[in-house]
Design a protein around this motif. Structure first.
Motif, PDB file in Angstrom:
ATOM      1  N   SER A 145       0.823  -1.201   0.000  1.00 32.55           N
ATOM      2  CA  SER A 145       0.000   0.000   0.000  1.00 32.55           C
ATOM      3  C   SER A 145       0.860   1.254   0.000  1.00 32.55           C
ATOM      4  N   LEU A 146       1.947   1.219   0.771  1.00 30.74           N
ATOM      5  CA  LEU A 146       2.860   2.369   0.810  1.00 30.74           C
ATOM      6  C   LEU A 146       3.514   2.596  -0.550  1.00 30.74           C
ATOM      7  N   VAL A 147       3.972   1.517  -1.182  1.00 33.11           N
ATOM      8  CA  VAL A 147       4.624   1.628  -2.490  1.00 33.11           C
ATOM      9  C   VAL A 147       3.656   2.209  -3.521  1.00 33.11           C
ATOM     10  N   LEU A 148       2.417   1.730  -3.530  1.00 33.74           N
ATOM     11  CA  LEU A 148       1.441   2.190  -4.513  1.00 33.74           C
ATOM     12  C   LEU A 148       1.020   3.634  -4.261  1.00 33.74           C
ATOM     13  N   GLU A 149       0.814   3.984  -3.007  1.00 39.53           N
ATOM     14  CA  GLU A 149       0.397   5.351  -2.681  1.00 39.53           C
ATOM     15  C   GLU A 149       1.485   6.357  -3.045  1.00 39.53           C
ATOM     16  N   ALA A 150       2.751   6.014  -2.756  1.00 42.17           N
ATOM     17  CA  ALA A 150       3.857   6.910  -3.099  1.00 42.17           C
ATOM     18  C   ALA A 150       3.937   7.106  -4.610  1.00 42.17           C
ATOM     19  N   ALA A 151       3.746   6.038  -5.366  1.00 43.93           N
ATOM     20  CA  ALA A 151       3.800   6.138  -6.829  1.00 43.93           C
ATOM     21  C   ALA A 151       2.660   7.003  -7.364  1.00 43.93           C
ATOM     22  N   LYS A 152       1.475   6.855  -6.789  1.00 43.53           N
ATOM     23  CA  LYS A 152       0.335   7.662  -7.225  1.00 43.53           C
ATOM     24  C   LYS A 152       0.582   9.140  -6.959  1.00 43.53           C
ATOM     25  N   ARG A 153       1.189   9.450  -5.822  1.00 43.33           N
ATOM     26  CA  ARG A 153       1.457  10.858  -5.504  1.00 43.33           C
ATOM     27  C   ARG A 153       2.523  11.451  -6.423  1.00 43.33           C
ATOM     28  N   ARG A 154       3.483  10.620  -6.843  1.00 45.95           N
ATOM     29  CA  ARG A 154       4.498  11.097  -7.778  1.00 45.95           C
ATOM     30  C   ARG A 154       3.974  11.150  -9.206  1.00 45.95           C
ATOM     31  N   GLY A 155       2.890  10.442  -9.470  1.00 47.25           N
ATOM     32  CA  GLY A 155       2.358  10.396 -10.814  1.00 47.25           C
ATOM     33  C   GLY A 155       3.168   9.523 -11.747  1.00 47.25           C
ATOM     34  N   THR A 156       3.864   8.524 -11.207  1.00 51.60           N
ATOM     35  CA  THR A 156       4.684   7.616 -12.004  1.00 51.60           C
ATOM     36  C   THR A 156       4.300   6.176 -11.685  1.00 51.60           C
ATOM     37  N   PRO A 157       4.565   5.248 -12.595  1.00 47.96           N
ATOM     38  CA  PRO A 157       4.299   3.835 -12.292  1.00 47.96           C
ATOM     39  C   PRO A 157       5.168   3.371 -11.130  1.00 47.96           C
TER      40      PRO A 157
ATOM     41  N   GLY B 146      -2.388 -20.590  -3.711  1.00 43.10           N
ATOM     42  CA  GLY B 146      -3.670 -20.352  -3.051  1.00 43.10           C
ATOM     43  C   GLY B 146      -3.679 -19.307  -1.968  1.00 43.10           C
ATOM     44  N   LEU B 147      -2.592 -18.550  -1.795  1.00 44.12           N
ATOM     45  CA  LEU B 147      -2.522 -17.588  -0.692  1.00 44.12           C
ATOM     46  C   LEU B 147      -2.905 -16.167  -1.100  1.00 44.12           C
ATOM     47  N   GLY B 148      -3.135 -15.914  -2.388  1.00 43.45           N
ATOM     48  CA  GLY B 148      -3.608 -14.597  -2.792  1.00 43.45           C
ATOM     49  C   GLY B 148      -2.681 -13.807  -3.692  1.00 43.45           C
ATOM     50  N   LYS B 149      -1.718 -14.458  -4.337  1.00 41.47           N
ATOM     51  CA  LYS B 149      -0.796 -13.723  -5.201  1.00 41.47           C
ATOM     52  C   LYS B 149      -1.528 -13.101  -6.393  1.00 41.47           C
ATOM     53  N   THR B 150      -2.385 -13.883  -7.031  1.00 40.97           N
ATOM     54  CA  THR B 150      -3.141 -13.358  -8.168  1.00 40.97           C
ATOM     55  C   THR B 150      -4.095 -12.257  -7.730  1.00 40.97           C
ATOM     56  N   THR B 151      -4.735 -12.443  -6.590  1.00 41.38           N
ATOM     57  CA  THR B 151      -5.648 -11.423  -6.078  1.00 41.38           C
ATOM     58  C   THR B 151      -4.919 -10.111  -5.825  1.00 41.38           C
ATOM     59  N   LEU B 152      -3.749 -10.172  -5.200  1.00 41.72           N
ATOM     60  CA  LEU B 152      -2.980  -8.954  -4.954  1.00 41.72           C
ATOM     61  C   LEU B 152      -2.552  -8.293  -6.259  1.00 41.72           C
ATOM     62  N   ALA B 153      -2.207  -9.088  -7.257  1.00 47.38           N
ATOM     63  CA  ALA B 153      -1.837  -8.525  -8.557  1.00 47.38           C
ATOM     64  C   ALA B 153      -3.017  -7.755  -9.153  1.00 47.38           C
ATOM     65  N   MET B 154      -4.211  -8.332  -9.070  1.00 45.53           N
ATOM     66  CA  MET B 154      -5.408  -7.639  -9.555  1.00 45.53           C
ATOM     67  C   MET B 154      -5.637  -6.335  -8.802  1.00 45.53           C
ATOM     68  N   LEU B 155      -5.414  -6.387  -7.488  1.00 47.64           N
ATOM     69  CA  LEU B 155      -5.651  -5.207  -6.662  1.00 47.64           C
ATOM     70  C   LEU B 155      -4.651  -4.105  -6.954  1.00 47.64           C
ATOM     71  N   ILE B 156      -3.457  -4.461  -7.397  1.00 45.79           N
ATOM     72  CA  ILE B 156      -2.484  -3.427  -7.773  1.00 45.79           C
ATOM     73  C   ILE B 156      -3.036  -2.603  -8.934  1.00 45.79           C
ATOM     74  N   GLY B 157      -3.591  -3.293  -9.950  1.00 41.93           N
ATOM     75  CA  GLY B 157      -4.207  -2.566 -11.049  1.00 41.93           C
ATOM     76  C   GLY B 157      -5.380  -1.726 -10.595  1.00 41.93           C
ATOM     77  N   THR B 158      -6.178  -2.273  -9.676  1.00 41.08           N
ATOM     78  CA  THR B 158      -7.336  -1.530  -9.172  1.00 41.08           C
ATOM     79  C   THR B 158      -6.906  -0.284  -8.412  1.00 41.08           C
ATOM     80  N   GLU B 159      -5.932  -0.432  -7.511  1.00 43.80           N
ATOM     81  CA  GLU B 159      -5.482   0.712  -6.701  1.00 43.80           C
ATOM     82  C   GLU B 159      -4.835   1.785  -7.568  1.00 43.80           C
ATOM     83  N   LEU B 160      -4.139   1.384  -8.608  1.00 44.67           N
ATOM     84  CA  LEU B 160      -3.501   2.360  -9.494  1.00 44.67           C
ATOM     85  C   LEU B 160      -4.471   2.928 -10.516  1.00 44.67           C
ATOM     86  N   GLU B 161      -5.662   2.298 -10.626  1.00 46.97           N
ATOM     87  CA  GLU B 161      -6.673   2.695 -11.603  1.00 46.97           C
ATOM     88  C   GLU B 161      -6.098   2.626 -13.013  1.00 46.97           C
TER      89      GLU B 161
END
Length: 367
Positions: free
Chosen positions: A56-68, A79-94
């Motif tokens: 969350s910290l990595v994604l929020e910092a990138a959004k504030r900088r306006g860079t990937p 089965g622990l959620g790797k694919t789910t987290l990958a999907m959520l990265i796209g969602t959080e970055l819009e």
């Protein structure tokens, strides 16, 4: 767009374009149900608190900088959620997310086709990234670091390398065997998160949410019993919930309670410690056929009629974690707990050798 890819959109429109490699051997209905149970925001993700906070910290910092954001590597058992987290990265970055897998990229040209169609800021999700071909890995090095690829035109002495500039993008890699990734590729990921097994109370929370989404009436005792036998894995927990629901519906039960959970899980060969058919087959072979071991992985896999990778990545992590087997330089060995669980008496003077740390992909012991 490259062959084998098609556009797709999530129901909440959080992901604009998805290119997915379709596995025709999988159950489409099961995949649809599993996708529906996935959380839609990172804040809804249960468990893996440390990894989620860091991500969350990595994604929020990138959004504030306006860079990937930096490239992300997610590792851990299935089965622990790797694919789910990958999907959520796209969602959080819009941003759109492109999905493919390592086995689908067997030539550098396959990867070049995917990379050349990426848009600015897009997320490229590579599942089972350790199974990419070596030529594709070498192309990915350059693409991740310099955002360009060299396209070879022609053959022999007249071949020419034409550099193709790429827009800035983020690679999200998922692997169950992080140690099989070459060091140059692993070093290009700016953030690495390792997912571990879930605690029973976390699985209870996940199952309560899943029950609501599936419109399953379940009481606390029934949910707790399913969570206790789910091997610390959300995918297993959700699958067992659906099977218990099926049992309750067929037998005219209106509520998934502890009795229904006991009966259904017994029918599907899941015992009170969460061991399934493969787990018990591994323990039975170790104890009955090999006198408790140690025995090499390949020999053990042949004895249970499974591939060595299946035994190593599906059964072994849970059995080691629960103290049923140990990993030694000479192979796998059963612990006294394994003999006890099978109702067997170990040979007189039998002692399992000390366990080595559980390997998550950095190599094989006793293979």
């Amino acid at each position: 767009m490259a062959d084998g890819f098609s556009s797709e959109m999530f129901e909440d429109s959080s992901i604009d374009a998805t290119a997915r490699v379709v596995d025709t051997g999988s159950d489409a209905d099961e995949r649809t149900v599993e996708a529906a149970l996935r959380p839609r925001r990172l804040s809804e993700f249960t468990g893996q608190t440390r990894v989620c906070d860091q991500l969350s910290l990595v994604l929020e910092a990138a959004k504030r900088r306006g860079t990937p954001p930096d490239h992300v590597l997610l590792s851990g058992p299935p089965g622990l959620g790797k694919t789910t987290l990958a999907m959520l990265i796209g969602t959080e970055l819009e941003r759109p997310i492109r999905i493919t897998s390592g086995p689908a990229i067997q030539h550098a040209g396959d990867l070049a086709a995917v990379l050349s169609s990426l848009m600015e800021g897009e997320v490229l999700f590579l599942d089972e990234i350790h199974r990419m071909s070596r030529s594709a890995e070498e192309m990915l090095y350059l693409a991740m670091e310099d955002f360009r690829v060299d396209v070879i035109v022609g053959k022999g002495p007249g071949a020419t390398a034409i550099p193709l500039e790429l827009p800035a993008f983020t690679v999200v890699g998922a692997t169950t065997r992080a140690g099989l990734l070459p060091a140059p590729l692993r070093d290009r990921f700016g953030f690495t998160g390792h997912l571990d097994f879930y605690a029973p109370d976390e699985l209870v929370t996940i199952l309560e949410r899943s029950a609501r989404l599936l419109e399953v009436s379940a009481d606390t005792d029934g949910i707790t019993e399913i969570a206790r036998r789910s091997r610390g894995t959300p995918r297993v927990a959700n699958r067992l919930l659906r099977r218990v629901r099926d049992w309750a519906q067929v037998h005219g039960r209106q509520v998934v309670d502890e009795e229904a959970a006991h009966a259904a899980l017994a029918l599907f060969d899941v015992d009170d410690r969460g061991l399934d058919r493969l787990d018990r087959a591994v323990l039975d072979s170790l104890c009955r056929r090999f006198g408790g071991g140690p025995v090499g992985l390949s020999t053990l896999a042949v004895a249970v009629g499974e591939e060595a990778d299946t035994v190593e990545t599906v059964a072994e992590p849970f059995l080691v974690r629960e103290g049923f087997i140990t990993r030694t330089p000479r192979g796998r060995a059963a612990t006294p707990l394994a003999w006890q669980h099978l109702g067997l008496t170990p040979p007189q003077g039998y002692t399992a050798q000390p366990s080595l740390p559980l390997d998550t992909g950095e190599g094989r012991f006793g293979a």
